[in-house]
Enzyme design. Structure first.
Site, PDB file in Angstrom:
ATOM      1  N   SER A 149      55.234  -0.380  26.612  1.00 50.54           N
ATOM      2  CA  SER A 149      54.392  -1.480  27.071  1.00 50.54           C
ATOM      3  C   SER A 149      53.800  -2.227  25.871  1.00 50.54           C
ATOM      4  O   SER A 149      53.598  -1.672  24.785  1.00 50.54           O
ATOM      5  CB  SER A 149      53.247  -0.995  27.970  1.00 50.54           C
ATOM      6  OG  SER A 149      52.289  -2.018  28.168  1.00 50.54           O
ATOM      7  N   TYR A 162      44.797   3.480  29.674  1.00 48.22           N
ATOM      8  CA  TYR A 162      46.202   3.056  29.638  1.00 48.22           C
ATOM      9  C   TYR A 162      46.626   2.744  28.205  1.00 48.22           C
ATOM     10  O   TYR A 162      47.674   3.196  27.737  1.00 48.22           O
ATOM     11  CB  TYR A 162      46.387   1.839  30.536  1.00 48.22           C
ATOM     12  CG  TYR A 162      47.818   1.359  30.663  1.00 48.22           C
ATOM     13  CD1 TYR A 162      48.713   2.018  31.499  1.00 48.22           C
ATOM     14  CD2 TYR A 162      48.267   0.249  29.966  1.00 48.22           C
ATOM     15  CE1 TYR A 162      50.024   1.581  31.639  1.00 48.22           C
ATOM     16  CE2 TYR A 162      49.563  -0.198  30.090  1.00 48.22           C
ATOM     17  CZ  TYR A 162      50.439   0.470  30.927  1.00 48.22           C
ATOM     18  OH  TYR A 162      51.755   0.029  31.051  1.00 48.22           O
TER      19      TYR A 162
END
Length: 257
Positions: A149, A162
């Protein structure tokens, strides 16, 4: 007998985690369309079977196996089933993950632990299982692709859990890449920005920015992510894409916040 897609015993074998929706589903469908045999892993059997049905691939090329990636016993069962069904593993797309929006001062310990358990520990357990199988199989070797990501590079507001796990995935990728060399195991990472999935659909309506504003962001079709993973997977093991970033061209990542 030559290795062709019509010969399932010789077809390359992939495992995709989080294969029931979004990026995982798109990548699994692309691999199946390209002739791979694919083990579909995720939390919900119904969505995994939906992926298999969409693919329309012969059942001898698909394994549906619900798995809790944060549970070592569940991951062990996944690899036992994969080994029994296909006999080897050529590719792990280590994709399962969850996101959570919360300010650091309001994030509960339970929520922090859940994100870390799935995104980091789960990625490690799946990579460990792949590493062991690829090390011991003949011919030896294979490829691991971790979903990092863009949060592996820069955070969004209120994304501490995250973002921390995705930064850690980068370190794990590098260690796997180094330690895998002696076993012909290649490991790379794909960092994805604004692929249009159900999780990312909210971006078109506006998401928080670094300056406190809400702003819609451009998105790209998730099929472009699948094409990128397929390219990484298509390389011979003598070559490796260590890190690839694929993103919506006009998303604000490369600008200053």
């Amino acid at each position: 007998m030559p290795e062709t897609a019509s010969n399932p015993a010789a077809t390359k074998v992939a495992l995709v985690t989080g294969a029931g929706s979004g990026i995982g589903q798109a990548v699994a469908l692309a691999l199946l369309a390209d002739g791979w045999s694919v083990a579909l892993s995720g939390r919900t059997e119904t969505t995994l079977r939906e992926t298999a049905d969409i693919a329309g691939a012969s059942t001898d090329r698909v394994l549906v196996h619900p798995t809790d990636v944060a549970d070592p016993a569940s991951v062990d069962n996944l690899y036992a089933a994969l080994r029994a069904r296909f006999g080897r593993l050529d590719l792990l797309f280590n994709n399962a993950g969850v996101s959570l929006a919360a300010s650091p001062d309001e994030l509960s310990f339970d929520d922090w632990s859940r994100v870390v358990s799935i995104n980091l520990t789960g990625s490690f357990l799946c990579a460990q299982g792949a590493f062991r199988l690829m090390r011991d199989q003949a011919p030896q070797g294979g490829r691991i692709i971790n979903n990092g990501s863009i949060s592996a590079h820069a955070p969004r507001p209120n994304s501490i859990a995250y973002t921390a796990t995705k930064h850690a995935v980068t370190g794990m990728t590098k260690s796997l890449s180094l330690d895998g060399r002696r076993y012909n195991i290649a490991c790379g990472q794909i960092d994805i920005g604004n692929a249009l999935t159900p999780m990312a659909a909210r971006m078109k309506g506006g998401v928080p920015q670094a300056n406190g504003e809400m702003m819609p962001e451009p998105v790209m079709d998730v099929s472009e992510v699948a094409r990128s993973v397929l390219f990484m997977a298509s390389l011979p093991l003598e070559a490796n894409v260590q890190t690839m970033m694929v993103m919506a061209t006009n998303m604000p990542f490369v600008g200053r916040g």
